[in-house]
Structures are given as C-alpha cells and as structure tokens.
Design a protein around this motif. Sequence first.
Motif, mmCIF file in Angstrom:
data_model
loop_
_atom_site.group_PDB
_atom_site.id
_atom_site.type_symbol
_atom_site.label_atom_id
_atom_site.label_comp_id
_atom_site.label_asym_id
_atom_site.label_seq_id
_atom_site.Cartn_x
_atom_site.Cartn_y
_atom_site.Cartn_z
ATOM 1 N N LYS B 54 2.496 -1.944 -15.827
ATOM 2 C CA LYS B 54 2.961 -1.605 -14.486
ATOM 3 C C LYS B 54 4.109 -0.611 -14.600
ATOM 4 O O LYS B 54 5.263 -1.002 -14.682
ATOM 5 N N LEU B 77 2.092 -2.962 5.090
ATOM 6 C CA LEU B 77 2.306 -4.301 5.646
ATOM 7 C C LEU B 77 2.544 -5.329 4.563
ATOM 8 O O LEU B 77 3.355 -6.239 4.720
ATOM 9 N N ASN B 78 1.822 -5.185 3.470
ATOM 10 C CA ASN B 78 1.891 -6.191 2.427
ATOM 11 C C ASN B 78 3.114 -6.055 1.532
ATOM 12 O O ASN B 78 3.482 -6.999 0.861
ATOM 13 N N CYS B 79 3.716 -4.861 1.529
ATOM 14 C CA CYS B 79 4.830 -4.673 0.614
ATOM 15 C C CYS B 79 6.027 -5.506 1.063
ATOM 16 O O CYS B 79 6.479 -5.383 2.194
ATOM 17 N N PRO B 80 6.536 -6.385 0.214
ATOM 18 C CA PRO B 80 7.645 -7.253 0.634
ATOM 19 C C PRO B 80 8.974 -6.517 0.762
ATOM 20 O O PRO B 80 9.893 -7.022 1.381
ATOM 21 N N ASN B 81 9.083 -5.344 0.173
ATOM 22 C CA ASN B 81 10.379 -4.690 0.121
ATOM 23 C C ASN B 81 10.444 -3.421 0.949
ATOM 24 O O ASN B 81 11.442 -2.715 0.894
ATOM 25 N N THR B 113 9.244 -3.716 -6.581
ATOM 26 C CA THR B 113 9.445 -4.791 -7.544
ATOM 27 C C THR B 113 8.180 -5.081 -8.346
ATOM 28 O O THR B 113 8.091 -6.104 -8.998
ATOM 29 N N PHE B 114 7.195 -4.232 -8.273
ATOM 30 C CA PHE B 114 5.992 -4.319 -9.102
ATOM 31 C C PHE B 114 5.278 -5.664 -8.917
ATOM 32 O O PHE B 114 4.906 -6.310 -9.876
ATOM 33 N N CYS B 115 5.139 -6.082 -7.666
ATOM 34 C CA CYS B 115 4.480 -7.362 -7.419
ATOM 35 C C CYS B 115 2.972 -7.195 -7.289
ATOM 36 O O CYS B 115 2.249 -8.166 -7.206
ATOM 37 N N GLU B 116 2.483 -5.994 -7.235
ATOM 38 C CA GLU B 116 1.049 -5.696 -7.248
ATOM 39 C C GLU B 116 0.347 -5.996 -5.918
ATOM 40 O O GLU B 116 -0.875 -5.869 -5.830
ATOM 41 N N LEU B 117 1.100 -6.381 -4.881
ATOM 42 C CA LEU B 117 0.405 -6.771 -3.647
ATOM 43 C C LEU B 117 -0.253 -5.574 -2.964
ATOM 44 O O LEU B 117 -1.316 -5.711 -2.365
ATOM 45 N N LYS B 120 -3.545 -4.881 -4.817
ATOM 46 C CA LYS B 120 -4.553 -5.910 -4.597
ATOM 47 C C LYS B 120 -5.072 -5.882 -3.163
ATOM 48 O O LYS B 120 -6.232 -6.195 -2.906
#
Lengths: 376, 161, 362
Positions: B54, B77-81, B113-117, B120
């Motif tokens: 990543k 929408l999915n990105c938490p940050n 933060t490289f959460c991959e959401l 995906k």
Amino acid sequence: MSKDVIKNIIVKDDEDYIINMGPQHPSTHGVLRLEVCLNGEIVKYVIPHIGYIHRGIEKMCEADTYKQIIHLTDRMDYLSAHMNNEAVCLAVENALQVEVPERVQYIRAILDELNRLASHQLWWSAFGMDLGALTTFFYGLRDREKILAIFEESFGSRLLHSFNTPGGLMHDVHPNFQKHILEFVKYFRKKLPDYKNLLTDNVIFHNRTKGVGVMSPETAIAFGVTGPSGRGSGFACDVRKVAPYGVYDQLDFKQVLYSEGDSFARYQVRMDEMEESLNLLEQLVAKMPSEGDFTAKMKPIIKLPEGEYYERVETARGELGVFIVSKGEKYPYRMRFRSPNFSNLFVLNTLSKGLKIADLVAISGSLDLVLPDIDR
Amino acid sequence: MNSVFKYFADIVSGVRSLCAGMRVTGKYFLSPGEIVTEQYPENRATLKMEDRFKGEVIMTHDENNQHNCNGCGICELNCPNGAIEIITKKEADETGKLVRSIDKHVYHLSMCTFCELCIKSCPSNALEWGQNFEHAVFDRSKLTKVLNQPGSTIKKKEAKS
Amino acid sequence: MILDIYSFSTLTGAIDKGLNSAMAPWLATLLEFVIVGVVFLIFYALLGLFLVYLERKVCAVIQNRIGPNRVGKWGLLQTIADLIKLLMKELIPIKNADGFLFNLAPFIVIIASFMAIAALPFAKGLQAMDFNIGIFYVMAVSSLGVIGILLAGWSSNSKYSLIGAMRSGAQIISYELSVGLSLLSIVILSGSMQLSTIVQSQADGWWIFKGHILAFISFVIFLIASTAETNRGPFDLAEAESELTAGFHTEYSGIKFAFFFLAEYMNMFIVAAIGATLFLGGWMPLHIGHWQEFNNIMDYIPSVVWFFGKTFFVIYLIMWFKWTFPRLRIDQLLNLEWKYLLPLSLINTVLIAFIALMGWYF
C-alpha cells in the motif's frame, strides 16, 4: 481496604524532590509523563500523567460507519493492531448473528498469534534496552522483520494493516502465506536460544528483575491488570481460554501462568507465550482450510440492531473490551474501549514504591505499555 | 561453610551466564554475513515492493489513457478521513444528453490512512494500490494529487454478453 | 638485538641533540615541552575520533548492522563530520547554573585523561615521561576525572545530572580500590612501579602467562573494575540513558559535550593501554622463555604495532562487554565491588605476594 490499595495512596509534600520522567524520555515508550518523587535514588511515589496523544478515537467512532471504525482501532494499540480490529469485528458480527466462514476464523487466529509474536519480540527488544542491553533491540527487531514481511506480502502494510472487516477479511491471504509462516516458525525456533543466552539466563538480568515490582494476585485483580502482566502474578485471565472466541476452543495450548509476580515472572510469561504462539501457528496452519470464502455475506451498509454489545479479545497486552451502544443507525451511538494498558499503567505506583529509580524503569518495561492505547 | 560454598558457586554461575551472553554477541561479530541492513537509496534499482504493498492510491489508466472512474463518489463517501474529493462535470455524450462525469479525482495523500475502503468499495474497479512509497516533499500541498491523468476519458463499458 | 632497529630513542635522541646544539638548553627544553604537547594534542584528538568510529563499527557488526558508511570510505570521516557539527552547535546557557563550575567541568575531565597519556610507553623509547612511580601517577591522575563529573552534575542545576554525578562519585571511588589492587599484583611481581621496568620485566613472557591463574584473575578484575571506572556499559550508571536521559552531561551541548564524550573514549584507551602494558607486555613482543628463534621472529614486528594491537584488543573486550550486558543497578554495582571484587582482589594480591616471595612464577 486491602493493603495494596493503601500502598497506592500518595501523600504529597512541598519538600518533595520531583523528577518528571517524560513526556520526552528514552524509557517511557512514547509520550508518558511520570511524575516521580525521589528520596535519593529511592522512589517515594509515581504519578502517571497521560493524555499527551489523546486523539479522541472513541468520539471519532461515533461519526464513522462500522467498516470505517476498523482503521481507527489499528491506531490504539499499534503493536496488536490485528487484535484490535478483530475485537470490533467480533462485536459487530455477534450483534448481527453473522456466521463467519471457518477459513476466516483460522486466518484471524493465525494473525492474532503472529501479531502477538511480533509484539512480544518488540517488547523483548525494548525491555533489554530499558535495562541497558542495547543489542537486544536489534536482535528482536531483526526477527520481527520476518513477521512484518509476511504481513506486507499479504496485506500490503507492515504495522497497521486494517485487514479485518465486519464479516471477514478485506481480501484473501497471499498464496505463499502458509509456507512463509512455517519458514518463520523454523527460523525463530533457531533464534530463541540467543534470546535465552542474552537475557533470560544472564545474572545481571536476574538481579535487575527478580523480586523487583512484586504484584500479588489480589493487586492484579484489584487494578484489573490483565494479559501477561496479570498472568505473571498467577491471575488466570487469558481470554482465549476463559472465554474462547474464534477457533481458540479447538486448539491445544496452555495458559502460561507464573506465581511470583515480579518483573522476571512477567518476562517469563511472555517468553513462554512466544513458544506457545509458535506451537499454535503450526497447529493453525495445519488445520486451516485451504479453500473457502474470505468473507461472509454482509449488507453494504451495516446497521446494528438497537442495543448494547460487548466483546472482548486477548491482545498482546491483555484484555481488550469493545462496548458498542447502537440506536439502530449505521453509526454507533456510543463506542467505548476497555484498553488493557490503561489498567496496567496505574499499578506502577504500587509496584515501584520504595524501590530504586532503575527499578521503576524495569517495572514499566515489564508491564509492556503502549501509550496510544492508554490515551486513545 | 555452606555460605562460603554458595558465594563461590554464585560467582562461577554468574560468570558462566555472562560468558553465554558474550558468546552470542561474539558469534554475530564474527559472522558479518548475518548483517541485515538494506542500503536503501543504493538498492533502489533492485528494490521490489510486494504486489499488494500500500504505497498510495492510484487510478489505473490503459494505453488509450482511459480509466474506469465515472465519478459516482462512492469512494468519497466511504473514506473515513475525507482524503478523497470528487469534482464532477456535466458532459454531452453522443446522443447529446448531458451526463455527469469525472472532472478531477482529488486525493489528499496526507490525510490517507491506507484503510483500503475506497478501493474495496469502488463499483467499477477504478482505483488500485500504487507501489511508490517515496512521498517525502517539502510542501504539504504537493501531497494533494489528481488521480485521473489530464485528458483521460472514461473507458466505454463493453456490452455484457 | 634486532629489537633496537625499531627503537624510537634514536629519533628522539637526535631531536634532543639538534635542539640543544641550536639554542640555549632552557629554550630547547621549553621547545621540547611544546613539541610533545602539540604531538599529544593531535594524537589525542585523532585517536578519540577514531575510537568513536571504532565503537560504532564494532557495535554495528555485533548488532547485524553496517554502521557508519556514508561519509568518506567506509564512513571513516563520519566522526570528523560529527565533530564539526558539535563545534558549530550552540552552547546553551543554563538558567541558574553555576556558570564558572559548569564551564570548568569539561576541562577537568579532559585534562585528567590528557595528563595520563603522558606516562604511557607507546613503543620502545617512545614515552614522554618515564616516572619511577609511573603506574601510581597514571592511577592518581586518571581518577581526577571524577571531580569534573561531580562538578558537572552539581553545577548544571538539573536533577538528572545531580543523580548521575552522585552515582558516578560512589562508583568511581569504590572501583578505584579494585583497580589499584589488581595493578598492585603486577607491581609486586615485577618489583617496580616504573612502566619501562615493568615492560622490560616481561621480556621473557607476559605477566598474564607468567603469573599463573592468579595474574589472569587480577587481569579479569582489572578489566571489570576499569570498565566501571571509565563509566562504560554495563556500568554506565552515571549516564544510564534509560533512567537519567544522559546523566551528568544532560545539560551540556556543543563542544562541551564533545569534551565529555572524547574524554570517555580516551579514558577507555588509557585503561586499555595500562592493562596491555601491565598484563600483556606493553610494546614487548610475544616472547616465550628461552625460545631464542621464536623471540627473534617476533621482534621483527615493530613494538608500536604490538602496543596498539594489544591495546585495541583490550578496547575490543571492553566494547564487547558494553554491547552484551544489561546495566547494573546502583546498589548491585556497589555490592559487586565490595562483596565480590574487593575480597577477591585482596586474596589475590596476598597470594601473588606469596608467589613473588617464593619465586614460583616463571
């Protein structure tokens, strides 16, 4: 009031010789500030001051969906990132009554153990360094690198791999996953005698840790000290045994318990747990189904039914609890964590009172504190 | 007498344990082959990151400079940050109908933060991990990137058979 | 004797003669003082820098690393670059510190170690001052350094520094006894305190071999005690970076810190040189009894190589200790000295005196 609680009472005096260890100090493992009162070399009391890296993770969780929460939990106890993820995932899955595929459960357990090993290796390195044996740091990190390479191969990141998601995993593990784990187990078994010769058997190390910071089982229970630190005092608190989750009830492993309660017992628990983890890894790799789904069927937007949910797992440092209050929305109404380090830290005053300042460092090293987990 | 014996036994066992430790470090001193250091800038040519590494989020473009992103905004929408901003534009297609399409897919690497959401959740598989990890810059604004290359267009959907 | 071809006495003698014939004797003597001083100053600085480099390389290889490798070939210029950095750094004035003592302390530490190298026999005929009480002088001078450390800790007006200084005071004063007693055993065997005589007495074998197991025990005691006396790991309690951040030199910056740093390494060199001279024969080549051929072959290696070879071997041993063992606690440190090392070295000294009296050594 028990004797230990009385011992924890702090009486301040204007004449106290106060030393502030931290927030920038080589042996506080992060930004912990210890207000240490000294009488010569002897510690009169220790007051831990926390909150230097408070990021409001619990509050941030209230604005995130359950999938988004996962990546925040990585950043609490960064050394057992996977267990933190798993705790939230288990809580959500249990709330929704989702049956997770068996393969996922095995992979999760493997990651648990790998992460525990990596964490204990780092702890071993840092503990040696706290006591002045600087070479241990590099040997520990050298071996930890092998685990991180396995993580990197499968999940793309080495430390904070937000690999879990409610219902399963983000994607399947790398085809070489099992092979590399078995190679690592073989490699690390060969390196463990070095660990033994460098620290475990060393006479200076014995002098520094044996009988230092003795924690009675009552104290451990009173302060809620869990994990290897609690088990060093004979407090059987391994969540994997007392409340098994995942596949842990199908595995053959023993809960490592020592009764001395001193720094050396806590050290021994972790060293034995490393060997237990290696055994567990071999069992898990052998039993793991080679094919299957990596995630259960989940709705794209997860909404928890109204209610309160609590789930606990065993991280490398103790019992991590996740408490979710849901109002039936896609965000949690409230989210709280019971982090093991928070309880483990505050026993420091009781343990180090009346000992030397060097013992304070040895004790805080043997408790294996991770500050971001305390501050959250 | 017993205590005298213990005194010397302590010395002997202590010295022996110290020697065991020195043997370990001495062994590594004499075997330079065990050195694990990676000489980073020098090994750049041979350094190969894992396929799943990543490094950063990138948008895949094919040889015709076409990408899959249609600007639906699900990743945003999915990105938490809030690391992703989708700027859309209205464009006329062949039939003259105004269709929403991607203008700029802005990616703030500094907030990621490289959460991959995002990857995906993307319904059209437009995003992917890039293996580049050399992100050091002198100015934070340089970490804000536009993922769709200039002049790129949306890949036409092939008719499903 | 072949040994003489490497002797420095011809060189030093020629310089002395030349100067005396060119100018008044008092002027020549003064000039000689200046020359020796400047040579030692350069030697001191270069050797200090090299030792820092060496330590970093040794610990790197022990720890499976490469160590400094960016500045110069194999990183040889790394410590010079570090020194330039330290020279250019700001000297931070400490509020409420005792300014005079604070500035004086690094000089005391460095002067103490500087004075000690004057008496070391570096090679045959290469010794600045051959005192008849040479070993006593070195012991006395090198223990002055603790005053500097105590002053540094006291005058910094910092709590960490104070604890570090007090620890170091207790530690150095205690360990001086063991160092003295273990050196005394060799003084008994060789019958002299003059360093040149001690070296000459090892012409038929080094004391560590000639003095049976007892000399070996006193060598080990000397190694342990001198490691403690130079404040090095595992006895680096005065600095103890995991407890006291940097101990007595927490508040020092720039070149004043560099003085402490340099003095630490030079002290290590001095104790290693003393150990090599007394136990391992100093510049004396490896001689075995009456094996004349073997001894002659050994003589072809210059004495300066022998001296530095042995000294660096002892330095390596001290570094090996440091990078292997955990640090002791202050009470255990004093226990080790007073309960183990001191009684052992006392018994050892008595036994050595007995063998010396009976002439039971080779």
